[in-house]
Scaffold this motif. Structure first.
Motif, PDB file in Angstrom:
ATOM      1  N   GLU A 250     -36.980   8.808   2.596  1.00 48.24           N
ATOM      2  CA  GLU A 250     -37.225  10.166   2.100  1.00 48.24           C
ATOM      3  C   GLU A 250     -38.690  10.554   2.256  1.00 48.24           C
ATOM      4  N   ARG A 251     -39.590   9.646   1.912  1.00 51.92           N
ATOM      5  CA  ARG A 251     -41.016   9.954   2.027  1.00 51.92           C
ATOM      6  C   ARG A 251     -41.435  10.080   3.489  1.00 51.92           C
ATOM      7  N   THR A 252     -40.796   9.300   4.359  1.00 50.59           N
ATOM      8  CA  THR A 252     -41.078   9.438   5.785  1.00 50.59           C
ATOM      9  C   THR A 252     -40.666  10.823   6.269  1.00 50.59           C
ATOM     10  N   ALA A 253     -39.494  11.281   5.832  1.00 48.80           N
ATOM     11  CA  ALA A 253     -39.037  12.615   6.215  1.00 48.80           C
ATOM     12  C   ALA A 253     -40.000  13.684   5.714  1.00 48.80           C
ATOM     13  N   GLU A 254     -40.442  13.562   4.477  1.00 49.36           N
ATOM     14  CA  GLU A 254     -41.378  14.550   3.927  1.00 49.36           C
ATOM     15  C   GLU A 254     -42.696  14.549   4.695  1.00 49.36           C
ATOM     16  N   ALA A 255     -43.163  13.361   5.064  1.00 47.90           N
ATOM     17  CA  ALA A 255     -44.409  13.275   5.832  1.00 47.90           C
ATOM     18  C   ALA A 255     -44.255  13.929   7.200  1.00 47.90           C
ATOM     19  N   LEU A 256     -43.113  13.723   7.841  1.00 48.49           N
ATOM     20  CA  LEU A 256     -42.876  14.343   9.154  1.00 48.49           C
ATOM     21  C   LEU A 256     -42.803  15.860   9.039  1.00 48.49           C
ATOM     22  N   LEU A 257     -42.174  16.350   7.998  1.00 51.68           N
ATOM     23  CA  LEU A 257     -42.093  17.800   7.804  1.00 51.68           C
ATOM     24  C   LEU A 257     -43.477  18.388   7.547  1.00 51.68           C
TER      25      LEU A 257
END
Length: 270
Positions: A250-257
Protein backbone atom coordinates in the motif's frame (compact mmCIF):
# COMPACT_ATOMS: atom_id res chain seq x y z
CA UNK A 1 3.18 9.61 28.05
CA UNK A 2 6.83 9.36 27.03
CA UNK A 3 8.31 11.90 24.63
CA UNK A 4 10.11 10.36 21.67
CA UNK A 5 13.01 11.48 19.51
CA UNK A 6 10.59 12.21 16.69
CA UNK A 7 8.45 14.36 19.01
CA UNK A 8 11.46 16.56 19.73
CA UNK A 9 12.82 16.60 16.17
CA UNK A 10 9.54 17.86 14.73
CA UNK A 11 9.78 20.92 16.99
CA UNK A 12 13.34 21.82 16.00
CA UNK A 13 14.16 23.94 12.92
CA UNK A 14 15.90 20.85 11.39
CA UNK A 15 18.78 23.07 10.24
CA UNK A 16 21.50 21.39 12.35
CA UNK A 17 22.61 24.84 13.48
CA UNK A 18 24.62 23.46 16.40
CA UNK A 19 23.48 26.09 18.92
CA UNK A 20 22.45 23.30 21.30
CA UNK A 21 25.98 21.86 21.31
CA UNK A 22 25.10 18.81 19.23
CA UNK A 23 26.03 18.33 15.56
CA UNK A 24 22.49 17.58 14.37
CA UNK A 25 18.91 18.14 15.50
CA UNK A 26 18.45 14.38 15.69
CA UNK A 27 21.47 13.99 17.98
CA UNK A 28 20.07 16.72 20.25
CA UNK A 29 16.63 15.07 20.31
CA UNK A 30 18.15 11.70 21.21
CA UNK A 31 20.13 13.35 24.02
CA UNK A 32 16.96 14.97 25.41
CA UNK A 33 14.99 11.71 25.34
CA UNK A 34 17.78 9.80 27.09
CA UNK A 35 18.29 12.54 29.70
CA UNK A 36 21.74 13.70 28.60
CA UNK A 37 20.53 17.16 27.56
CA UNK A 38 17.78 19.55 28.53
CA UNK A 39 15.19 20.96 26.16
CA UNK A 40 16.38 24.46 26.98
CA UNK A 41 19.67 23.86 25.17
CA UNK A 42 17.83 24.47 21.90
CA UNK A 43 16.69 28.11 21.62
CA UNK A 44 14.06 27.17 19.04
CA UNK A 45 11.92 24.76 21.07
CA UNK A 46 8.58 26.01 22.45
CA UNK A 47 8.42 26.70 26.16
CA UNK A 48 5.50 24.31 26.73
CA UNK A 49 7.11 20.93 27.48
CA UNK A 50 3.84 19.08 26.98
CA UNK A 51 3.46 20.14 23.34
CA UNK A 52 5.05 17.11 21.67
CA UNK A 53 3.28 14.68 23.96
CA UNK A 54 -0.12 16.12 23.27
CA UNK A 55 0.13 15.44 19.53
CA UNK A 56 -1.61 12.24 18.56
CA UNK A 57 -2.29 11.20 22.17
CA UNK A 58 -5.47 9.37 21.19
CA UNK A 59 -4.17 7.94 17.91
CA UNK A 60 -4.01 4.12 18.15
CA UNK A 61 -1.31 3.95 15.45
CA UNK A 62 0.85 6.34 17.46
CA UNK A 63 0.29 4.31 20.62
CA UNK A 64 1.25 1.09 18.83
CA UNK A 65 4.37 2.69 17.36
CA UNK A 66 5.35 3.80 20.86
CA UNK A 67 4.88 0.27 22.21
CA UNK A 68 6.99 -1.18 19.40
CA UNK A 69 9.78 1.28 20.20
CA UNK A 70 9.84 -0.02 23.77
CA UNK A 71 10.09 -3.59 22.50
CA UNK A 72 12.90 -2.62 20.15
CA UNK A 73 15.01 -1.68 23.17
CA UNK A 74 15.47 -5.41 23.81
CA UNK A 75 16.97 -6.13 20.40
CA UNK A 76 20.69 -6.42 19.70
CA UNK A 77 20.77 -3.93 16.83
CA UNK A 78 24.45 -4.49 16.05
CA UNK A 79 23.84 -8.21 15.52
CA UNK A 80 20.59 -7.58 13.67
CA UNK A 81 22.07 -5.10 11.19
CA UNK A 82 23.47 -7.61 8.64
CA UNK A 83 20.28 -9.68 8.81
CA UNK A 84 17.98 -6.80 7.90
CA UNK A 85 20.44 -5.20 5.46
CA UNK A 86 21.11 -2.14 7.61
CA UNK A 87 24.14 -0.26 8.89
CA UNK A 88 24.61 -0.02 12.65
CA UNK A 89 25.30 3.47 13.96
CA UNK A 90 25.33 5.40 17.21
CA UNK A 91 24.61 9.08 17.60
CA UNK A 92 25.02 10.78 20.95
CA UNK A 93 25.11 7.32 22.54
CA UNK A 94 21.80 6.26 20.98
CA UNK A 95 21.88 3.11 18.79
CA UNK A 96 20.31 3.23 15.35
CA UNK A 97 19.96 1.08 12.29
CA UNK A 98 20.30 3.04 9.05
CA UNK A 99 18.55 1.51 6.05
CA UNK A 100 16.76 2.49 2.83
CA UNK A 101 12.97 2.59 2.77
CA UNK A 102 11.13 3.49 -0.42
CA UNK A 103 13.89 5.70 -1.72
CA UNK A 104 14.62 7.42 1.58
CA UNK A 105 17.34 6.77 4.16
CA UNK A 106 15.76 5.95 7.52
CA UNK A 107 17.15 5.67 11.03
CA UNK A 108 15.23 3.29 13.27
CA UNK A 109 15.84 2.11 16.82
CA UNK A 110 14.55 2.23 20.41
CA UNK A 111 14.38 6.02 20.28
CA UNK A 112 12.02 6.00 17.28
CA UNK A 113 12.21 6.16 13.52
CA UNK A 114 13.06 9.24 11.49
CA UNK A 115 14.12 10.12 7.97
CA UNK A 116 17.49 11.72 7.35
CA UNK A 117 15.81 14.24 5.04
CA UNK A 118 14.00 15.72 8.04
CA UNK A 119 10.51 14.72 6.90
CA UNK A 120 8.31 13.25 9.60
CA UNK A 121 7.42 9.58 9.33
CA UNK A 122 3.80 8.52 9.46
CA UNK A 123 3.15 6.36 12.56
CA UNK A 124 2.14 3.54 10.22
CA UNK A 125 5.59 3.69 8.59
CA UNK A 126 7.13 3.48 12.04
CA UNK A 127 5.05 0.37 12.78
CA UNK A 128 6.17 -1.25 9.51
CA UNK A 129 9.84 -0.47 10.19
CA UNK A 130 9.78 -1.79 13.75
CA UNK A 131 7.88 -4.91 12.67
CA UNK A 132 10.57 -5.44 10.04
CA UNK A 133 13.17 -5.51 12.80
CA UNK A 134 11.12 -7.99 14.84
CA UNK A 135 10.12 -10.38 12.07
CA UNK A 136 13.10 -10.37 9.69
CA UNK A 137 15.13 -13.47 10.47
CA UNK A 138 16.61 -14.22 7.06
CA UNK A 139 19.37 -12.23 5.44
CA UNK A 140 18.52 -13.40 1.93
CA UNK A 141 15.67 -13.10 -0.55
CA UNK A 142 14.62 -16.12 -2.58
CA UNK A 143 14.17 -14.41 -5.93
CA UNK A 144 10.97 -16.41 -6.41
CA UNK A 145 7.81 -14.34 -6.83
CA UNK A 146 4.50 -15.30 -5.22
CA UNK A 147 1.05 -13.76 -4.87
CA UNK A 148 -0.35 -12.82 -1.49
CA UNK A 149 -2.89 -15.61 -1.85
CA UNK A 150 -0.04 -18.12 -1.53
CA UNK A 151 0.54 -17.11 2.10
CA UNK A 152 -1.37 -18.74 4.98
CA UNK A 153 -4.50 -17.00 6.30
CA UNK A 154 -4.37 -14.35 3.59
CA UNK A 155 -7.88 -14.61 2.09
CA UNK A 156 -9.22 -11.41 3.65
CA UNK A 157 -6.00 -9.52 2.94
CA UNK A 158 -6.10 -10.29 -0.78
CA UNK A 159 -9.11 -7.97 -1.11
CA UNK A 160 -7.34 -5.28 0.92
CA UNK A 161 -4.28 -5.51 -1.31
CA UNK A 162 -6.38 -5.27 -4.46
CA UNK A 163 -8.23 -2.16 -3.30
CA UNK A 164 -5.34 -0.38 -1.57
CA UNK A 165 -2.64 -0.98 -4.17
CA UNK A 166 -3.48 -2.90 -7.34
CA UNK A 167 -6.68 -1.14 -8.41
CA UNK A 168 -5.33 2.30 -7.51
CA UNK A 169 -2.20 1.84 -9.60
CA UNK A 170 -4.07 0.31 -12.53
CA UNK A 171 -6.56 3.19 -12.62
CA UNK A 172 -3.94 5.92 -12.22
CA UNK A 173 -1.47 4.67 -14.83
CA UNK A 174 -3.84 3.23 -17.44
CA UNK A 175 -2.43 4.20 -20.84
CA UNK A 176 0.78 5.48 -19.23
CA UNK A 177 3.13 2.58 -18.48
CA UNK A 178 6.10 4.83 -19.16
CA UNK A 179 5.05 7.17 -16.36
CA UNK A 180 4.72 4.21 -13.99
CA UNK A 181 8.23 3.09 -14.89
CA UNK A 182 9.56 6.62 -14.37
CA UNK A 183 7.91 6.95 -10.95
CA UNK A 184 9.22 3.52 -9.91
CA UNK A 185 12.76 4.41 -10.96
CA UNK A 186 12.75 7.21 -8.39
CA UNK A 187 12.14 4.55 -5.73
CA UNK A 188 15.04 2.47 -6.99
CA UNK A 189 12.78 0.31 -9.16
CA UNK A 190 14.22 -1.63 -12.09
CA UNK A 191 12.71 -3.37 -15.11
CA UNK A 192 13.67 -7.08 -15.20
CA UNK A 193 14.75 -8.65 -18.50
CA UNK A 194 11.86 -11.15 -18.51
CA UNK A 195 8.25 -10.07 -18.02
CA UNK A 196 4.92 -11.84 -18.35
CA UNK A 197 2.97 -8.57 -18.57
CA UNK A 198 3.15 -5.32 -20.55
CA UNK A 199 5.47 -3.94 -17.88
CA UNK A 200 7.21 -5.49 -14.87
CA UNK A 201 8.99 -3.46 -12.20
CA UNK A 202 10.88 -4.65 -9.15
CA UNK A 203 10.97 -2.17 -6.27
CA UNK A 204 13.08 -2.52 -3.08
CA UNK A 205 10.69 -1.39 -0.35
CA UNK A 206 13.18 -2.48 2.32
CA UNK A 207 16.46 -4.37 1.91
CA UNK A 208 14.75 -7.77 2.35
CA UNK A 209 11.33 -6.73 1.03
CA UNK A 210 11.32 -6.41 -2.75
CA UNK A 211 8.01 -6.10 -4.60
CA UNK A 212 7.30 -6.95 -8.22
CA UNK A 213 4.57 -5.04 -10.03
CA UNK A 214 3.06 -6.63 -13.13
CA UNK A 215 1.13 -4.11 -15.25
CA UNK A 216 -1.21 -4.94 -18.11
CA UNK A 217 -2.40 -1.84 -19.91
CA UNK A 218 -6.02 -1.27 -20.89
CA UNK A 219 -7.28 -2.66 -24.20
CA UNK A 220 -10.28 -0.49 -25.16
CA UNK A 221 -11.02 -2.51 -28.30
CA UNK A 222 -11.51 -5.72 -26.35
CA UNK A 223 -12.98 -3.96 -23.34
CA UNK A 224 -10.22 -4.94 -20.90
CA UNK A 225 -9.28 -2.39 -18.21
CA UNK A 226 -5.75 -1.88 -17.00
CA UNK A 227 -4.68 -4.38 -14.37
CA UNK A 228 -1.88 -4.61 -11.78
CA UNK A 229 -0.71 -7.63 -9.84
CA UNK A 230 1.59 -7.23 -6.83
CA UNK A 231 3.99 -10.10 -6.17
CA UNK A 232 6.20 -10.70 -3.15
CA UNK A 233 9.46 -12.53 -2.66
CA UNK A 234 9.02 -16.15 -1.60
CA UNK A 235 10.72 -15.44 1.75
CA UNK A 236 8.39 -12.58 2.70
CA UNK A 237 6.65 -14.57 5.46
CA UNK A 238 10.05 -14.86 7.19
CA UNK A 239 10.58 -11.13 6.91
CA UNK A 240 7.23 -9.47 7.72
CA UNK A 241 3.93 -10.32 9.34
CA UNK A 242 0.95 -10.50 6.99
CA UNK A 243 -0.50 -7.10 7.93
CA UNK A 244 2.83 -5.37 7.36
CA UNK A 245 3.28 -7.19 4.05
CA UNK A 246 0.05 -5.71 2.73
CA UNK A 247 0.92 -2.30 4.14
CA UNK A 248 4.31 -2.38 2.40
CA UNK A 249 2.48 -2.73 -0.92
CA UNK A 250 0.00 0.00 0.00
CA UNK A 251 2.76 2.45 0.88
CA UNK A 252 4.58 1.59 -2.33
CA UNK A 253 1.43 2.40 -4.29
CA UNK A 254 1.03 5.72 -2.47
CA UNK A 255 4.66 6.60 -3.14
CA UNK A 256 4.25 5.85 -6.85
CA UNK A 257 1.12 7.98 -7.05
CA UNK A 258 2.94 10.84 -5.34
CA UNK A 259 5.77 10.53 -7.88
CA UNK A 260 3.47 10.29 -10.92
CA UNK A 261 5.05 12.62 -13.54
CA UNK A 262 1.62 13.69 -14.76
CA UNK A 263 0.56 14.72 -11.27
CA UNK A 264 3.84 16.55 -10.73
CA UNK A 265 3.36 18.46 -13.98
CA UNK A 266 -0.19 19.35 -12.95
CA UNK A 267 1.00 20.72 -9.62
CA UNK A 268 3.64 22.86 -11.38
CA UNK A 269 1.08 24.42 -13.73
CA UNK A 270 -1.69 24.96 -11.15
Amino acid sequence: MATTVLDIVRLTPKTNCGQCGYPTCMAFAAAVVTGRAGRGACPHLPEDPSAPEAAGADDPDTALARDLRRRTAGLDLAALAPVVGARYDEEAGTPWLVLPYLGRRIRVGPAGAAADDGRELDPRDQILLHNYLFFCRTGEVEGRWIGLESLPNSISKVTTLRRAAEERLAGAFAGRPGDLAEAASRLGGTVPPACEADLCIEIPVLPRVPLRLQFWDADPEDGFPARVKVLFDGAVDRVLDLESTVFAAERTAEALLDLDPAESAGRRTS
